[in-house]
Design a protein around this motif. Structure first.
Motif, mmCIF file in Angstrom:
data_model
loop_
_atom_site.group_PDB
_atom_site.id
_atom_site.type_symbol
_atom_site.label_atom_id
_atom_site.label_comp_id
_atom_site.label_asym_id
_atom_site.label_seq_id
_atom_site.Cartn_x
_atom_site.Cartn_y
_atom_site.Cartn_z
ATOM 1 N N TYR A 106 -0.010 -1.166 5.016
ATOM 2 C CA TYR A 106 -1.267 -0.875 4.316
ATOM 3 C C TYR A 106 -2.331 -0.331 5.260
ATOM 4 O O TYR A 106 -2.943 0.699 5.000
ATOM 5 C CB TYR A 106 -1.781 -2.140 3.624
ATOM 6 C CG TYR A 106 -3.071 -1.943 2.862
ATOM 7 C CD1 TYR A 106 -3.059 -1.514 1.527
ATOM 8 C CD2 TYR A 106 -4.311 -2.164 3.467
ATOM 9 C CE1 TYR A 106 -4.243 -1.320 0.829
ATOM 10 C CE2 TYR A 106 -5.494 -1.970 2.776
ATOM 11 C CZ TYR A 106 -5.452 -1.558 1.458
ATOM 12 O OH TYR A 106 -6.623 -1.357 0.774
ATOM 13 N N ARG A 107 -2.534 -1.023 6.392
ATOM 14 C CA ARG A 107 -3.555 -0.593 7.348
ATOM 15 C C ARG A 107 -3.168 0.735 7.992
ATOM 16 O O ARG A 107 -4.029 1.590 8.233
ATOM 17 C CB ARG A 107 -3.765 -1.655 8.424
ATOM 18 C CG ARG A 107 -4.891 -1.307 9.388
ATOM 19 C CD ARG A 107 -5.252 -2.485 10.280
ATOM 20 N NE ARG A 107 -6.299 -2.132 11.222
ATOM 21 C CZ ARG A 107 -7.586 -2.055 10.926
ATOM 22 N NH1 ARG A 107 -7.985 -2.316 9.699
ATOM 23 N NH2 ARG A 107 -8.474 -1.722 11.839
ATOM 24 N N VAL A 109 -1.511 3.167 6.589
ATOM 25 C CA VAL A 109 -1.779 4.219 5.605
ATOM 26 C C VAL A 109 -3.285 4.450 5.494
ATOM 27 O O VAL A 109 -3.743 5.592 5.370
ATOM 28 C CB VAL A 109 -1.182 3.859 4.228
ATOM 29 C CG1 VAL A 109 -1.514 4.943 3.206
ATOM 30 C CG2 VAL A 109 0.327 3.699 4.329
ATOM 31 N N GLN A 110 -4.047 3.373 5.544
ATOM 32 C CA GLN A 110 -5.504 3.492 5.501
ATOM 33 C C GLN A 110 -5.998 4.366 6.650
ATOM 34 O O GLN A 110 -6.843 5.247 6.468
ATOM 35 C CB GLN A 110 -6.143 2.109 5.586
ATOM 36 C CG GLN A 110 -7.674 2.132 5.537
ATOM 37 C CD GLN A 110 -8.274 0.774 5.868
ATOM 38 O OE1 GLN A 110 -8.002 0.204 6.926
ATOM 39 N NE2 GLN A 110 -9.064 0.242 4.954
ATOM 40 N N ARG A 113 -4.951 8.030 6.058
ATOM 41 C CA ARG A 113 -5.834 8.642 5.059
ATOM 42 C C ARG A 113 -7.190 8.972 5.677
ATOM 43 O O ARG A 113 -7.775 10.028 5.390
ATOM 44 C CB ARG A 113 -6.034 7.703 3.872
ATOM 45 C CG ARG A 113 -4.839 7.552 2.952
ATOM 46 C CD ARG A 113 -5.224 6.777 1.697
ATOM 47 N NE ARG A 113 -6.182 7.550 0.905
ATOM 48 C CZ ARG A 113 -6.860 7.042 -0.145
ATOM 49 N NH1 ARG A 113 -6.709 5.774 -0.475
ATOM 50 N NH2 ARG A 113 -7.688 7.807 -0.829
ATOM 51 N N SER A 196 0.329 4.134 -3.281
ATOM 52 C CA SER A 196 0.421 2.673 -3.171
ATOM 53 C C SER A 196 -0.875 2.099 -2.617
ATOM 54 O O SER A 196 -1.366 1.056 -3.066
ATOM 55 C CB SER A 196 1.594 2.283 -2.260
ATOM 56 O OG SER A 196 2.824 2.670 -2.832
ATOM 57 N N HIS A 197 -1.441 2.794 -1.631
ATOM 58 C CA HIS A 197 -2.708 2.354 -1.045
ATOM 59 C C HIS A 197 -3.834 2.439 -2.063
ATOM 60 O O HIS A 197 -4.647 1.505 -2.191
ATOM 61 C CB HIS A 197 -3.035 3.219 0.177
ATOM 62 C CG HIS A 197 -4.281 2.799 0.888
ATOM 63 N ND1 HIS A 197 -5.500 3.383 0.632
ATOM 64 C CD2 HIS A 197 -4.503 1.841 1.825
ATOM 65 C CE1 HIS A 197 -6.427 2.814 1.397
ATOM 66 N NE2 HIS A 197 -5.843 1.874 2.134
ATOM 67 N N GLU A 200 -3.486 -0.435 -4.671
ATOM 68 C CA GLU A 200 -3.937 -1.731 -4.152
ATOM 69 C C GLU A 200 -5.461 -1.776 -4.052
ATOM 70 O O GLU A 200 -6.096 -2.772 -4.434
ATOM 71 C CB GLU A 200 -3.314 -1.969 -2.771
ATOM 72 C CG GLU A 200 -3.768 -3.243 -2.087
ATOM 73 C CD GLU A 200 -3.299 -4.504 -2.764
ATOM 74 O OE1 GLU A 200 -3.925 -5.564 -2.557
ATOM 75 O OE2 GLU A 200 -2.301 -4.433 -3.525
#
Length: 258
Positions: A106-107, A109-110, A113, A196-197, A200
């Motif tokens: 998650y982090r 991908v953050q 982005r 997905s990010h 969420e």
């Protein structure tokens, strides 16, 4: 290491890699396409013609064309011949995206982005055409409609899916407005991770607001801020809007409910 006979340093023997005929033919055709000798949509010479041009057998040419076909550089049609494709990294890069999936990413991908979207938005401020700005306005309008529906019903999967699609579409348009083809291809490649990010992020934020009894955020939504940055060529406000949108900087009433 010194030679025992001469006392001078001896040279280390290195293996010389042999380049196969197939690879040479493939590289030559690929270079001609890159140089614009054949453009997207053009039909390239036949196997027999290439074999005569390079002075090699047709099997070597056939294998070279198959390799180019696999890479998505040409499209071979039975009975018609081979045609130059509009090359894109999408088919290649999409095959490796699975290795970056997982809840622990998650982090990652953050951060990805943040790098891609901020830079593309910064470029879009300077390179976007009036037509592209108009299309982005339509994408924003659709996003706001989906975001409003999600704020009223954050638990229905279909409502969430519609909001995610609209959210991704808005950002993808901004990425394309950068006019950087490589950024566009990379963003497309990792779209499942980005989706997905987004899922969420907006799901969590909207459930918090809904459970706290807060109304639709409306014009204060970060997507509207980013749109205004592009329309008004405001690069100073862009960094803050981008960080808020991705949750890098917590937003009161979204990430923090008091």
């Amino acid at each position: 290491m010194e030679s025992e006979q001469t006392g001078r340093p001896s040279r280390r023997k290195m293996k010389i890699a042999r380049v196969s005929i197939v690879d040479q033919v493939c590289a030559s055709i690929k270079q001609d396409i890159a140089d614009g000798i054949w453009k997207p949509g053009d039909k390239i010479p036949s196997e027999a013609e290439f074999a005569d041009m390079f002075g090699v057998n047709r099997l070597s040419v056939r294998m070279a064309l198959q390799k180019l076909n696999t890479l998505g550089i040409i499209d071979t049609r039975v009975g018609e011949g081979s045609f130059v494709c509009k090359f894109s990294l999408k088919p290649i890069l999409s095959e490796i995206s699975i290795f970056y999936e997982g809840e622990d990413k998650y982090r990652d991908v953050q951060q990805l982005r943040n790098l891609l979207e901020y830079e593309c938005t910064r470029l879009a401020v300077h390179s976007a055409t009036e037509e592209e700005k108009k299309e982005l306005g339509e994408a924003l309008k659709h996003y706001n409609e989906c975001a409003l529906a999600l704020s009223k019903d954050p638990y229905t999967p279909e409502v969430l899916a519609n909001a995610v699609d609209a959210d991704f579409n808005f950002h993808y348009k901004v990425v394309k407005m950068s006019h950087n083809k490589l950024y566009k291809d990379i963003y497309y490649m990792v779209q499942q991770l980005i989706r997905s990010h987004i899922t969420e992020l907006i799901s969590t934020r909207n459930r918090r607001r809904y459970e706290a009894g807060l109304p639709f955020i409306g014009e204060d939504d970060t997507h509207n801020k980013i749109y205004n940055c592009i329309i008004n060529s405001d690069t100073e406000a862009l960094r803050a809007a981008n960080d808020e949108m991705l949750g890098i900087v917590p937003i009161r009433g979204m990430d923090v409910i008091e």
